[in-house]
Design a protein around this motif. Structure first.
Motif, PDB file in Angstrom:
ATOM      1  N   GLN A 106      71.405 -19.176 -47.181  1.00  0.00           N
ATOM      2  CA  GLN A 106      72.530 -19.092 -48.127  1.00  0.00           C
ATOM      3  C   GLN A 106      72.759 -17.653 -48.565  1.00  0.00           C
ATOM      4  O   GLN A 106      73.903 -17.182 -48.652  1.00  0.00           O
ATOM      5  CB  GLN A 106      72.251 -19.954 -49.363  1.00  0.00           C
ATOM      6  CG  GLN A 106      72.202 -21.450 -49.125  1.00  0.00           C
ATOM      7  CD  GLN A 106      71.887 -22.190 -50.422  1.00  0.00           C
ATOM      8  OE1 GLN A 106      72.386 -21.831 -51.486  1.00  0.00           O
ATOM      9  NE2 GLN A 106      71.051 -23.214 -50.325  1.00  0.00           N
ATOM     10  N   GLY A 160      67.892 -24.466 -53.223  1.00  0.00           N
ATOM     11  CA  GLY A 160      67.943 -25.354 -52.076  1.00  0.00           C
ATOM     12  C   GLY A 160      66.636 -26.078 -51.893  1.00  0.00           C
ATOM     13  O   GLY A 160      65.680 -25.896 -52.670  1.00  0.00           O
ATOM     14  N   ASP A 164      66.153 -22.535 -46.294  1.00  0.00           N
ATOM     15  CA  ASP A 164      67.556 -22.881 -46.569  1.00  0.00           C
ATOM     16  C   ASP A 164      68.190 -21.876 -47.524  1.00  0.00           C
ATOM     17  O   ASP A 164      69.336 -21.443 -47.339  1.00  0.00           O
ATOM     18  CB  ASP A 164      67.650 -24.287 -47.173  1.00  0.00           C
ATOM     19  CG  ASP A 164      67.255 -25.373 -46.193  1.00  0.00           C
ATOM     20  OD1 ASP A 164      67.309 -25.106 -44.977  1.00  0.00           O
ATOM     21  OD2 ASP A 164      66.903 -26.476 -46.642  1.00  0.00           O
TER      22      ASP A 164
END
Length: 376
Positions: A17, A8, A13
């Motif tokens: 995930q 990412g 981020d």
């Protein structure tokens, strides 16, 4: 053991995930910069013994000692990693090194739920700053769930056996809130329990394009009669015609709160007196600021309870709960999908509170609890 590679734009981020895909017990195996961002390899159900038997135990690197002074006191153990070219385990990374790296990253970016204050958690759920402050004042050691539940139980409450042993049930609410689908779910549940002879459908929704047709499809599938109501005389005639059917459901039209036709229709329903049970349908995602205006036409009616619709579209329905608390209106049902009748459930805090919690956590923590508590 399950190993996956995530990438990412930023470490924050990618960690999100990993939480969504593998949960909070995931172990980070490697972390490197790649073109356009970051790549992290993580694993779940990690088998430490499997890899400890396959590799020697290296020493703790001096670089990490400076980042985490307590690290040398921990027993270093080898941990599996994934090479850039495939799923071949490397023997050099240490579990303690990687855990220290994970802690440093989370501390820097502050993306864990624990870094939020009680007020931030509750405002993420849709509650106003005033409500969030009241709950926070009662929370002990940041434990907000019990004081929140106590406030909701005291000020909102839940309807016990909303449909009872029968009666006339009208579903009211703003346009687009899901009244027709909710009527179909309620009717279908009673047909499954008592048979089609126990149910009749009425609709006053003669203004919306295909409004009658939509409910007519459900009526044909369920094998129950549908009456179209265009005035108070039609309403009284239909109720008399189907008086021997225990459950009669009335679908109403949603209009602007300033439309005079809405007031006229509500007057018909008010004229039915205590024999009719009126449920107010509230979309879960409605803003707390807009609700007073949108729901203003209904507050003076004798309401039996509320139905929260479209919870699957937003778990942040604190604003709707706050409005219900203001008007001391209990929750009868909530819906979390379009399936008829499976996605309509009698309201229980054991199911609603985990869904609210997921709004602040940003993950699917509520799904298992919903499956456990959904019964009707």
């Amino acid at each position: 053991m399950k190993i996956r590679r995530f990438s990412g734009a930023s470490t924050r981020d990618v960690l999100q995930q990993i939480r969504t895909a593998l949960g909070t017990d995931a172990v980070i195996l490697s972390n490197r910069d790649v073109d356009g961002g970051v790549e992290i390899v993580a694993a779940i159900d990690f088998d430490e013994k499997q890899w400890a038997d396959a590799a020697p135990t290296p020493n703790w690197p001096e670089a990490l000692r400076g980042a985490n002074p307590k690290a040398p006191d921990l027993a270093p153990e080898p941990v599996a990693s994934v090479a850039a070219g495939g799923a071949v385990p490397e023997t050099t990374p240490l579990r303690n090194e990687l855990q220290a790296l994970r802690q440093l990253v989370e501390k820097r970016w502050g993306n864990s739920r624990a870094s939020k204050s009680v007020r931030e958690i509750l405002t993420d759920m849709g509650f106003s700053a005033d409500w969030a402050t009241k709950v926070a004042e009662q929370a002990i050691d940041e434990a907000w769930e019990e004081p929140l539940r106590s406030m909701l139980e005291e000020r909102v409450g839940l309807s016990d056996a909303p449909l009872g042993k029968g009666g006339v049930f009208a579903i009211l609410g703003p346009t687009g809130s899901g009244k027709t689908t909710s009527i179909a779910k309620l009717a279908a549940a009673q047909v499954l329990r008592h048979g089609p002879h126990a149910v009749a459908l009425l609709t006053t929704d003669t203004y919306r394009i295909a409004g009658v047709e939509q409910l007519g499809i459900y009526a044909r599938i369920l094998g129950v009669p549908l009456e179209v109501i265009r005035g108070p005389e039609d309403l009284l005639h239909a109720l008399e015609k189907h008086s021997r059917r225990p459950w009669i459901f009335i679908d109403t039209i949603g209009m602007s709160p300033r439309d005079p036709r809405l007031g006229e229709q509500l007057h018909w329903l008010a004229a039915l007196g205590p024999e009719a049970h009126r449920f107010l349908l509230i979309p879960a995602g409605s803003s707390g600021k807009s609700l007073p205006t949108v729901l203003a036409p209904y507050v003076d009616l004798p309401l039996a309870g509320a139905i929260l619709s479209k919870i699957d579209e937003t778990p942040a329905f604190g604003g709707a709960l706050e409005w219900l608390a203001q008007h001391h209106l209990p929750i009868a049902y909530y819906s979390n999908g379009q399936k008829v009748p499976e996605d309509l459930h009698e309201a229980r805090w054991e199911a609603l509170l985990p869904i609210l919690r997921s709004a602040s956590e940003g993950d699917a923590v509520a799904s298992a609890t919903q499956n456990r508590y959904h019964g009707a």
